[in-house]
Design a protein around this motif. Structure first.
Motif, PDB file in Angstrom:
ATOM      1  N   GLY A 262     -36.359  34.193 -47.304  1.00 28.32           N
ATOM      2  CA  GLY A 262     -37.158  33.762 -46.166  1.00 28.32           C
ATOM      3  C   GLY A 262     -37.104  32.258 -46.030  1.00 28.32           C
ATOM      4  N   GLU A 263     -37.320  31.787 -44.799  1.00 23.63           N
ATOM      5  CA  GLU A 263     -37.344  30.346 -44.532  1.00 23.63           C
ATOM      6  C   GLU A 263     -38.408  30.044 -43.492  1.00 23.63           C
ATOM      7  OE1 GLU A 263     -33.494  28.131 -44.527  1.00 23.63           O
ATOM      8  OE2 GLU A 263     -32.634  30.116 -44.169  1.00 23.63           O
ATOM      9  N   TYR A 264     -39.018  28.872 -43.640  1.00 26.08           N
ATOM     10  CA  TYR A 264     -39.999  28.380 -42.677  1.00 26.08           C
ATOM     11  C   TYR A 264     -39.563  27.003 -42.223  1.00 26.08           C
ATOM     12  CZ  TYR A 264     -44.230  26.169 -40.892  1.00 26.08           C
ATOM     13  OH  TYR A 264     -45.133  25.479 -40.111  1.00 26.08           O
ATOM     14  N   TYR A 265     -39.658  26.759 -40.902  1.00 28.46           N
ATOM     15  CA  TYR A 265     -39.306  25.465 -40.322  1.00 28.46           C
ATOM     16  C   TYR A 265     -40.488  24.926 -39.524  1.00 28.46           C
ATOM     17  CZ  TYR A 265     -34.419  27.032 -40.941  1.00 28.46           C
ATOM     18  OH  TYR A 265     -33.238  27.497 -41.439  1.00 28.46           O
ATOM     19  N   SER A 266     -40.744  23.652 -39.690  1.00 33.04           N
ATOM     20  CA  SER A 266     -41.719  22.955 -38.856  1.00 33.04           C
ATOM     21  C   SER A 266     -41.042  21.714 -38.294  1.00 33.04           C
ATOM     22  CB  SER A 266     -42.960  22.555 -39.660  1.00 33.04           C
ATOM     23  OG  SER A 266     -43.880  21.839 -38.852  1.00 33.04           O
ATOM     24  N   SER A 267     -41.003  21.607 -36.966  1.00 35.09           N
ATOM     25  CA  SER A 267     -40.257  20.533 -36.321  1.00 35.09           C
ATOM     26  C   SER A 267     -41.184  19.715 -35.422  1.00 35.09           C
ATOM     27  CB  SER A 267     -39.102  21.112 -35.497  1.00 35.09           C
ATOM     28  OG  SER A 267     -38.289  20.092 -34.968  1.00 35.09           O
ATOM     29  N   LYS A 268     -41.021  18.404 -35.478  1.00 37.15           N
ATOM     30  CA  LYS A 268     -41.862  17.500 -34.693  1.00 37.15           C
ATOM     31  C   LYS A 268     -40.984  16.530 -33.915  1.00 37.15           C
ATOM     32  CE  LYS A 268     -45.608  14.090 -35.168  1.00 37.15           C
ATOM     33  NZ  LYS A 268     -46.515  13.423 -36.152  1.00 37.15           N
ATOM     34  N   ALA A 269     -41.217  16.435 -32.622  1.00 35.68           N
ATOM     35  CA  ALA A 269     -40.485  15.507 -31.762  1.00 35.68           C
ATOM     36  C   ALA A 269     -41.424  14.367 -31.360  1.00 35.68           C
ATOM     37  CB  ALA A 269     -39.960  16.211 -30.526  1.00 35.68           C
ATOM     38  N   LYS A 270     -41.006  13.154 -31.646  1.00 35.60           N
ATOM     39  CA  LYS A 270     -41.781  11.988 -31.230  1.00 35.60           C
ATOM     40  C   LYS A 270     -41.508  11.717 -29.763  1.00 35.60           C
ATOM     41  CE  LYS A 270     -42.554   7.088 -32.253  1.00 35.60           C
ATOM     42  NZ  LYS A 270     -42.125   5.921 -33.068  1.00 35.60           N
ATOM     43  N   ARG A 271     -42.579  11.629 -28.965  1.00 37.69           N
ATOM     44  CA  ARG A 271     -42.434  11.403 -27.537  1.00 37.69           C
ATOM     45  C   ARG A 271     -43.040  10.052 -27.158  1.00 37.69           C
ATOM     46  NH1 ARG A 271     -43.909  16.617 -24.056  1.00 37.69           N
ATOM     47  NH2 ARG A 271     -42.462  15.507 -22.655  1.00 37.69           N
ATOM     48  N   MET A 272     -42.433   9.425 -26.150  1.00 38.49           N
ATOM     49  CA  MET A 272     -42.834   8.067 -25.783  1.00 38.49           C
ATOM     50  C   MET A 272     -43.903   8.034 -24.703  1.00 38.49           C
ATOM     51  SD  MET A 272     -38.997   6.409 -25.898  1.00 38.49           S
ATOM     52  CE  MET A 272     -38.237   7.885 -25.188  1.00 38.49           C
ATOM     53  N   ALA A 273     -43.941   9.044 -23.821  1.00 31.27           N
ATOM     54  CA  ALA A 273     -44.899   9.034 -22.707  1.00 31.27           C
ATOM     55  C   ALA A 273     -45.888  10.182 -22.768  1.00 31.27           C
ATOM     56  CB  ALA A 273     -44.141   9.080 -21.378  1.00 31.27           C
ATOM     57  N   ASN A 274     -45.777  11.029 -23.805  1.00 33.37           N
ATOM     58  CA  ASN A 274     -46.680  12.165 -23.959  1.00 33.37           C
ATOM     59  C   ASN A 274     -47.018  12.332 -25.429  1.00 33.37           C
ATOM     60  OD1 ASN A 274     -46.713  13.807 -21.184  1.00 33.37           O
ATOM     61  ND2 ASN A 274     -44.627  13.042 -21.503  1.00 33.37           N
ATOM     62  N   ASP A 275     -47.943  13.232 -25.706  1.00 34.35           N
ATOM     63  CA  ASP A 275     -48.249  13.556 -27.093  1.00 34.35           C
ATOM     64  C   ASP A 275     -47.019  14.135 -27.770  1.00 34.35           C
ATOM     65  OD1 ASP A 275     -50.862  12.734 -26.727  1.00 34.35           O
ATOM     66  OD2 ASP A 275     -51.619  14.766 -26.327  1.00 34.35           O
TER      67      ASP A 275
END
Length: 403
Positions: A262-275
């Protein structure tokens, strides 16, 4: 760069004369390098039991609920030597792109301690790093296809022993033009507290960070059907993104003819004009070799062996559960009567998928696979002014030849 069909046909024909006990064609020893030739050809068929969306619609619509396609046509040259050098040049004639194309230097002659330059799979994702020809299911898990960073140009350092490994990499774009871009870095560590023949317990942790291409990011996934043209979950284009970071956690257990992972992924995108935008997902799967074979394990990755009895072949049964959540926002009522609800953030949808399958490996070169996929998805629709469920089923088949 189109490879002529005649060349591919000749390559397959040459491979047919390889004795069944060998998995590659020995070419020659040139300049102290032992050169071999390998290949992989896969032909797929998908039959769609559509619910809401036409999964093979759009530009690829053929008026039928089925698709048939040559999925891969991979041609690979490998070399060992001179000395502690290994190299590989791979090309997929179907996708018209380079595969692994790199050179590796084994420090001190130790295969677990090396430097690598060129294009290679980045150090993340147990499923992505495993051999394509031995995938447990016809389609990789939705989260693997969505979050794992595959082949990129770069440089890597790896070190480890039989039961642990550490890999670090800095990378840029893909070697083939107009494909994935974005410079970044990644690292993966693995530990196997149990590593014996026929019994392995594996844990892994990975982290990748990379720049988005032209500040644009779109996170979406097919319903575990590689020939589908529709994605049931989709964040849409986010044009103010700067950098993506993805954490991966993996575990695997091999006990004789059984393998669970099994695998778990958590991904976060840094945005400049939004959260900032965060999404995640996981899969768990199990596989049983009915005919009793087990798996190997090297460098933090499992390896599928040949049938114990090549004439009767090796049978596998498997099941997998996938979950993806691309929602990172809220839906609230519009204070203006008759107007659509207000979306705060991104509502890319949720998707749960069950896949059951059977694989048959015959001798050392042929594989047949049959999967049945059951999808349960939900996504916000602006036209419907609410969430819409789309729950299709898909039958998939694959014929594979490799050498």
């Amino acid at each position: 760069m189109k490879l002529h069909r005649q060349l591919l046909t000749a390559a397959v024909a040459a491979a047919l004369f390889v004795p069944a006990a060998h998995a590659e064609v020995a070419i020659d020893v040139i300049g102290g390098s032992e050169i071999t030739f390998e290949g992989l050809v896969q032909a797929d068929g998908n039959w769609f039991d559509n619910d809401v969306a036409d999964l093979n619609g759009g530009d690829a619509a053929n008026g039928k609920d089925s698709e048939f396609e040559l999925r891969r046509a991979e041609l690979v040259l490998k070399g060992k030597g001179p000395g502690n050098v290994e190299w590989v040049v791979g090309y997929d004639a179907k996708a018209d792109k380079f595969l692994d194309t790199n050179i590796k230097y084994k420090l001190g002659g130790n295969s677990n301690h090396y430097l690598q330059l060129g294009q290679y799979k980045q150090p993340n994702s147990l499923e992505e790093l495993s051999s394509t020809k031995n995938n447990d299911f016809i389609s990789k898990a939705a989260v693997t296809n969505t979050y794992a960073v595959a082949r990129r140009l770069g440089g890597a350092w790896g070190y480890g022993q039989d039961n642990w490994s550490v890999t670090a990499s800095a990378f840029g774009r893909e070697l083939t033009r107009n494909l994935a871009h974005g410079s970044g870095y990644g690292a993966r560590g693995t530990f196997a507290p149990i590593n014996e023949k026929g019994q392995v317990l594996h844990f892994g942790l990975s982290y990748v960070a990379y720049d988005t291409d032209a500040d644009t990011l779109r996170v979406r996934a097919r319903p575990n059907a590689d020939l589908a043209t529709v994605r049931l979950v989709d964040s849409g284009n986010m044009v103010d993104t700067d950098r993506v970071t993805t954490l991966g956690v993996e575990a695997m257990y091999i006990g004789g003819p059984f393998k669970a992972q099994g695998e778990y992924y958590s991904s976060k995108a840094k945005r400049m004009a939004n959260d900032n935008y965060t999404s995640d997902g996981f899969y768990v799967s199990g596989l049983w070799n009915i005919t009793g074979e087990t798996w190997g394990y090297k460098g933090g990755v499992p390896g599928t062996g040949l049938p114990d009895n090549p004439g009767s072949g090796m049978w596998q049964l498997g099941a997998r559960y996938d979950h993806m959540d691309l929602n990172d926002g809220n839906l609230s009522a519009n204070p203006v009567a008759g107007r659509p609800p207000i979306v705060d953030g991104v509502l890319g949808g949720k998707m749960d998928i069950w896949t059951v399958g059977v694989n048959y490996y015959w001798r050392s070169n042929t594989k047949f696979a049959l999967n049945y996929v059951m999808v349960d998805s939900e996504k916000y629709s602006s036209s419907a002014r609410g969430f819409v469920n789309d729950d299709p089923n898909i039958l998939e088949a694959r014929l594979q030849f490799f050498w």
